[in-house]
Design a protein around this motif. Structure first.
Motif, mmCIF file in Angstrom:
data_model
loop_
_atom_site.group_PDB
_atom_site.id
_atom_site.type_symbol
_atom_site.label_atom_id
_atom_site.label_comp_id
_atom_site.label_asym_id
_atom_site.label_seq_id
_atom_site.Cartn_x
_atom_site.Cartn_y
_atom_site.Cartn_z
ATOM 1 N N ILE A 6 3.440 6.796 3.964
ATOM 2 C CA ILE A 6 2.395 7.652 4.539
ATOM 3 C C ILE A 6 2.715 9.117 4.245
ATOM 4 O O ILE A 6 1.844 9.880 3.832
ATOM 5 N N LEU A 7 3.971 9.515 4.451
ATOM 6 C CA LEU A 7 4.350 10.913 4.232
ATOM 7 C C LEU A 7 4.151 11.313 2.770
ATOM 8 O O LEU A 7 3.747 12.438 2.484
ATOM 9 N N ARG A 8 4.429 10.394 1.862
ATOM 10 C CA ARG A 8 4.274 10.686 0.432
ATOM 11 C C ARG A 8 2.811 10.973 0.099
ATOM 12 O O ARG A 8 2.492 11.909 -0.617
ATOM 13 N N VAL A 9 1.905 10.186 0.652
ATOM 14 C CA VAL A 9 0.473 10.368 0.406
ATOM 15 C C VAL A 9 -0.048 11.605 1.137
ATOM 16 O O VAL A 9 -0.859 12.361 0.604
ATOM 17 N N LYS A 10 0.441 11.811 2.328
ATOM 18 C CA LYS A 10 -0.045 12.886 3.184
ATOM 19 C C LYS A 10 0.316 14.269 2.658
ATOM 20 O O LYS A 10 -0.413 15.226 2.862
ATOM 21 N N GLY A 11 1.462 14.379 2.017
ATOM 22 C CA GLY A 11 1.884 15.684 1.513
ATOM 23 C C GLY A 11 2.865 16.354 2.461
ATOM 24 O O GLY A 11 3.162 15.845 3.533
ATOM 25 N N PHE A 117 -2.092 8.593 14.389
ATOM 26 C CA PHE A 117 -2.608 7.235 14.485
ATOM 27 C C PHE A 117 -3.615 6.995 13.364
ATOM 28 O O PHE A 117 -3.685 5.914 12.795
ATOM 29 N N TYR A 118 -4.391 8.033 13.016
ATOM 30 C CA TYR A 118 -5.332 7.946 11.896
ATOM 31 C C TYR A 118 -4.585 7.622 10.596
ATOM 32 O O TYR A 118 -5.022 6.763 9.820
ATOM 33 N N ASP A 119 -3.465 8.310 10.356
ATOM 34 C CA ASP A 119 -2.679 8.066 9.132
ATOM 35 C C ASP A 119 -2.240 6.605 9.054
ATOM 36 O O ASP A 119 -2.305 5.977 7.995
ATOM 37 N N VAL A 120 -1.781 6.083 10.191
ATOM 38 C CA VAL A 120 -1.311 4.694 10.242
ATOM 39 C C VAL A 120 -2.473 3.732 10.000
ATOM 40 O O VAL A 120 -2.371 2.812 9.191
ATOM 41 N N ALA A 121 -3.594 3.965 10.681
ATOM 42 C CA ALA A 121 -4.761 3.094 10.511
ATOM 43 C C ALA A 121 -5.259 3.133 9.068
ATOM 44 O O ALA A 121 -5.582 2.092 8.487
ATOM 45 N N LYS A 122 -5.315 4.315 8.478
ATOM 46 C CA LYS A 122 -5.775 4.458 7.086
ATOM 47 C C LYS A 122 -4.848 3.709 6.132
ATOM 48 O O LYS A 122 -5.310 3.027 5.214
#
Length: 152
Positions: A6-11, A117-122
């Motif tokens: 998630i962190l890699r995609v999120k930036g 929570f949005y990041d996790v759901a996505k």
């Protein structure tokens, strides 16, 4: 899937605030960047989280005003956290159980990021969509069965 995915995609953008910052200024920062949380840092250490939940509780308590307090006076000073190696299958129930919308990601004492929570759901939905696409491709390429030989 791990939190590091998630962190890699999120930036790498991370929004932080000092615990002694005025709550008004922190809310302005959250509004300016359209974010729901700020990691509260003091002397390089994570000391809390300020989320829109704490802000709303403060506004309700103050009769519609943020007031003149500091971030320290309203922040969650014991936020639940995870590591970048934590599996999403562990993070989801943790967030659901505690109604946590934002979770700091720590590497020992270093803040690596904040997941929502949005990041996790996505991430879960994206993973399921990819798996569905692979299954459909597999089914489409399913080898035809050989016709059985006529019986005598």
């Amino acid at each position: 899937m791990k939190v590091s995915d998630i962190l890699r995609v999120k930036g790498g953008t991370l929004y932080t605030v000092s615990p002694d910052e005025s709550l008004v200024r922190a809310v302005e920062t959250m509004a300016q960047y359209d974010i729901g949380s700020l990691a509260v840092m003091e002397h390089g250490d994570l000391v809390g989280m300020l989320t829109f939940r704490e802000v709303l509780h403060t506004i309700a308590k103050n009769g519609g005003s943020v007031g003149n307090g500091t971030v320290r006076s309203v922040m969650d000073d014991h936020p639940m956290s995870c590591t970048s190696e934590t599996d999403l299958e562990q993070v989801r129930p943790m967030m659901l159980e505690k109604h946590t919308r934002y979770m700091p990601v720590m590497d020992n004492k270093m803040l690596m990021g904040v997941i929502s929570f949005y990041d996790v759901a996505k991430a879960v939905v994206d993973s399921q969509n990819f798996e569905n696409k692979m299954l459909k491709a597999y089914i489409r390429d399913w080898p035809e069965e050989e016709e059985s030989a006529p019986k005598a």
